[in-house]
Design an enzyme around this catalytic site. Structure first.
Site, PDB file in Angstrom:
ATOM      1  N   ARG A   1       0.754  -1.635  -0.399  1.00  0.00           N
ATOM      2  CA  ARG A   1      -0.082   0.098  -0.304  1.00  0.00           C
ATOM      3  C   ARG A   1       0.733   1.388  -0.192  1.00  0.00           C
ATOM      4  O   ARG A   1       0.625   2.124   0.537  1.00  0.00           O
ATOM      5  CB  ARG A   1      -1.177   0.265   1.134  1.00  0.00           C
ATOM      6  CG  ARG A   1      -2.207  -1.205   1.300  1.00  0.00           C
ATOM      7  CD  ARG A   1      -3.391  -1.243   2.173  1.00  0.00           C
ATOM      8  NE  ARG A   1      -2.365  -1.533   3.424  1.00  0.00           N
ATOM      9  CZ  ARG A   1      -2.749  -1.856   5.036  1.00  0.00           C
ATOM     10  NH1 ARG A   1      -3.856  -2.102   5.254  1.00  0.00           N
ATOM     11  NH2 ARG A   1      -2.038  -2.691   5.382  1.00  0.00           N
ATOM     12  N   ARG A   2       1.718   1.570  -0.457  1.00  0.00           N
ATOM     13  CA  ARG A   2       3.294   2.293  -0.675  1.00  0.00           C
ATOM     14  C   ARG A   2       3.806   2.460  -2.040  1.00  0.00           C
ATOM     15  O   ARG A   2       4.967   2.739  -1.990  1.00  0.00           O
ATOM     16  CB  ARG A   2       3.642   1.865   0.436  1.00  0.00           C
ATOM     17  CG  ARG A   2       3.367   1.676   1.847  1.00  0.00           C
ATOM     18  CD  ARG A   2       4.773   2.045   3.621  1.00  0.00           C
ATOM     19  NE  ARG A   2       4.269   0.834   4.672  1.00  0.00           N
ATOM     20  CZ  ARG A   2       4.722   0.728   5.460  1.00  0.00           C
ATOM     21  NH1 ARG A   2       5.829   0.739   5.423  1.00  0.00           N
ATOM     22  NH2 ARG A   2       4.261   0.942   6.663  1.00  0.00           N
TER      23      ARG A   2
ATOM     24  N   CYS B   1       3.036  20.302 -12.494  1.00  0.00           N
ATOM     25  CA  CYS B   1       1.599  19.878 -12.191  1.00  0.00           C
ATOM     26  C   CYS B   1       1.156  18.394 -11.900  1.00  0.00           C
ATOM     27  O   CYS B   1       0.247  17.965 -10.814  1.00  0.00           O
ATOM     28  CB  CYS B   1       1.312  20.128 -13.534  1.00  0.00           C
ATOM     29  SG  CYS B   1       1.156  22.487 -13.964  1.00  0.00           S
TER      30      CYS B   1
ATOM     31  N   SER C   1      -1.983  21.623 -10.220  1.00  0.00           N
ATOM     32  CA  SER C   1      -3.589  22.192 -11.479  1.00  0.00           C
ATOM     33  C   SER C   1      -3.192  22.146 -12.241  1.00  0.00           C
ATOM     34  O   SER C   1      -2.740  21.369 -13.620  1.00  0.00           O
ATOM     35  CB  SER C   1      -1.884  24.041 -11.997  1.00  0.00           C
ATOM     36  OG  SER C   1      -2.146  24.854 -12.201  1.00  0.00           O
TER      37      SER C   1
ATOM     38  N   ASP D   1      -4.705  22.869 -16.706  1.00  0.00           N
ATOM     39  CA  ASP D   1      -5.258  23.827 -17.785  1.00  0.00           C
ATOM     40  C   ASP D   1      -6.643  22.887 -18.290  1.00  0.00           C
ATOM     41  O   ASP D   1      -6.095  21.870 -19.121  1.00  0.00           O
ATOM     42  CB  ASP D   1      -4.096  24.274 -18.177  1.00  0.00           C
ATOM     43  CG  ASP D   1      -4.642  24.484 -20.058  1.00  0.00           C
ATOM     44  OD1 ASP D   1      -6.047  24.673 -19.577  1.00  0.00           O
ATOM     45  OD2 ASP D   1      -3.830  25.740 -20.612  1.00  0.00           O
TER      46      ASP D   1
ATOM     47  N   ASN E   1      -3.019  14.905 -20.368  1.00  0.00           N
ATOM     48  CA  ASN E   1      -2.757  13.890 -18.992  1.00  0.00           C
ATOM     49  C   ASN E   1      -3.043  13.158 -18.592  1.00  0.00           C
ATOM     50  O   ASN E   1      -3.225  11.839 -18.507  1.00  0.00           O
ATOM     51  CB  ASN E   1      -2.430  14.966 -17.711  1.00  0.00           C
ATOM     52  CG  ASN E   1      -1.492  15.750 -17.962  1.00  0.00           C
ATOM     53  OD1 ASN E   1      -1.847  17.219 -17.267  1.00  0.00           O
ATOM     54  ND2 ASN E   1      -0.383  16.325 -18.401  1.00  0.00           N
TER      55      ASN E   1
ATOM     56  N   HIS F   1      -9.196  24.531 -13.728  1.00  0.00           N
ATOM     57  CA  HIS F   1      -9.464  26.300 -14.151  1.00  0.00           C
ATOM     58  C   HIS F   1      -9.255  26.163 -16.026  1.00  0.00           C
ATOM     59  O   HIS F   1      -8.468  25.643 -16.481  1.00  0.00           O
ATOM     60  CB  HIS F   1      -8.024  27.130 -14.092  1.00  0.00           C
ATOM     61  CG  HIS F   1      -6.595  26.334 -13.872  1.00  0.00           C
ATOM     62  ND1 HIS F   1      -5.564  26.144 -13.073  1.00  0.00           N
ATOM     63  CD2 HIS F   1      -6.349  26.444 -15.182  1.00  0.00           C
ATOM     64  CE1 HIS F   1      -4.415  25.585 -14.034  1.00  0.00           C
ATOM     65  NE2 HIS F   1      -4.938  26.316 -15.339  1.00  0.00           N
TER      66      HIS F   1
ATOM     67  N   TYR G   1      -8.889  29.214 -18.886  1.00  0.00           N
ATOM     68  CA  TYR G   1      -8.238  30.547 -19.064  1.00  0.00           C
ATOM     69  C   TYR G   1      -8.937  31.985 -19.000  1.00  0.00           C
ATOM     70  O   TYR G   1     -10.109  31.185 -20.663  1.00  0.00           O
ATOM     71  CB  TYR G   1      -6.351  30.617 -19.339  1.00  0.00           C
ATOM     72  CG  TYR G   1      -5.430  30.473 -18.539  1.00  0.00           C
ATOM     73  CD1 TYR G   1      -4.991  31.406 -17.798  1.00  0.00           C
ATOM     74  CD2 TYR G   1      -5.216  28.505 -18.573  1.00  0.00           C
ATOM     75  CE1 TYR G   1      -4.024  30.433 -16.998  1.00  0.00           C
ATOM     76  CE2 TYR G   1      -4.213  28.245 -18.040  1.00  0.00           C
ATOM     77  CZ  TYR G   1      -3.350  29.698 -17.055  1.00  0.00           C
ATOM     78  OH  TYR G   1      -2.603  29.043 -16.064  1.00  0.00           O
TER      79      TYR G   1
END
Length: 286
Positions: A124-125, A144, A165, A167, A175, A205, A207
């Protein structure tokens, strides 16, 4: 037909457009943002890539290989493959400093992950972290997508991707897709089946200068949903181009002869039956 992944993604998009908190950030371009957005994909049932706009699958995969396989900070390796997404962040040596792949190599994190998956899959690590506090000042861009947490349940490899974070228009689709490829690759070489990919975005977010592009994408999504309502009578789909997008079912195909992660090349990783509604031009804020 819009898949479950796309439905989750577009729900986040519309929620940000309608309810996002407007504020400034380090780039100087204001954003509309929401905290703690989550996308969960069953990789057994679908491959997560958007149909409402073109996602550059090969470019996303090349970047992932650069980070996880080459474990490099040298942007020249990407530029030699006609990938220029890191050009804005390079230092005088054309590197991104001690960021991303550098951190995987520094602690042999991928090798340790694969060894654990093979020999102790209920550990679990199993965490790969790119957020090394000591090295943060020496990174051109602090990561990010900074952490993955791995799990094996009932012979299926699950991965939680944590992103500080995101975009939403440009970075997040890239990603999700590239980490889905990574899960498939690691599952193959550890003799596991793929399971669930959970993508957690702390600051999701859009922009301000991307709003028009995202509104166009919402219109496209509504068109796909309209087609979904008449899916039982495909004769009603008059637009052949849209029909090909609607009925497509993207599938990832890996070279099944590969048993060592470091032996994969870009030519061993293919996406079949991917049709989309075309590019939407939007700016990257740096």
């Amino acid at each position: 037909m819009a898949n479950n992944y796309e439905k989750q993604y577009m729900t986040i998009v519309e929620n940000i457009l309608n309810n996002g908190y407007y504020d400034n950030n380090r780039t100087g371009v204001p954003t509309y943002k929401l905290p703690h957005q989550i996308i969960q994909v069953n990789l057994q049932k679908e491959f997560p890539i958007l149909k409402t706009k073109q996602v550059a699958f090969k470019t996303a995969t090349k970047e992932m290989l650069w980070i996880w396989q080459s474990q490099s900070n040298d942007v020249t390796l990407l530029q030699n493959q006609n990938v220029h997404i890191w050009d804005e962040w390079v230092d005088s040596n054309n590197t991104i400093g001690k960021a991303y792949g550098y951190q995987i190599a520094k602690y042999k994190q991928l090798d340790k992950l694969i060894e654990t998956l093979k020999n102790n899959p209920q550990d679990r690590r199993m965490i790969v972290s790119l957020w090394n506090i000591e090295d943060l000042p020496d990174m051109q861009l602090q990561p990010c997508c900074y952490q993955t947490i791995w799990d094996v349940t009932d012979g299926r490899l699950n991965c939680m991707l944590v992103q500080r974070s995101g975009d939403i228009p440009l970075g997040v689709p890239f990603n999700t897709t590239q980490y889905a490829v990574l899960v498939h690759m690691i599952a193959q070489i550890t003799e596991l089946k793929v399971g669930q990919l959970t993508h957690v975005i702390n600051n999701a977010h859009i922009y301000e200068n991307q709003i028009d592009g995202m509104k166009e994408q919402v219109k496209r999504y509504n068109i796909l949903n309209t087609y979904n309502h008449i899916k039982d009578d495909l004769s009603l789909l008059k637009n052949k181009e849209l029909m090909s997008v609607f009925v497509s079912n993207p599938k990832l195909k890996l070279n099944t002869n590969i048993t060592n992660f470091y032996d994969f090349t870009i030519d061993d990783i293919k996406l079949e039956d991917y049709e989309n509604m075309g590019k939407i031009s939007m700016k990257v804020s740096v």
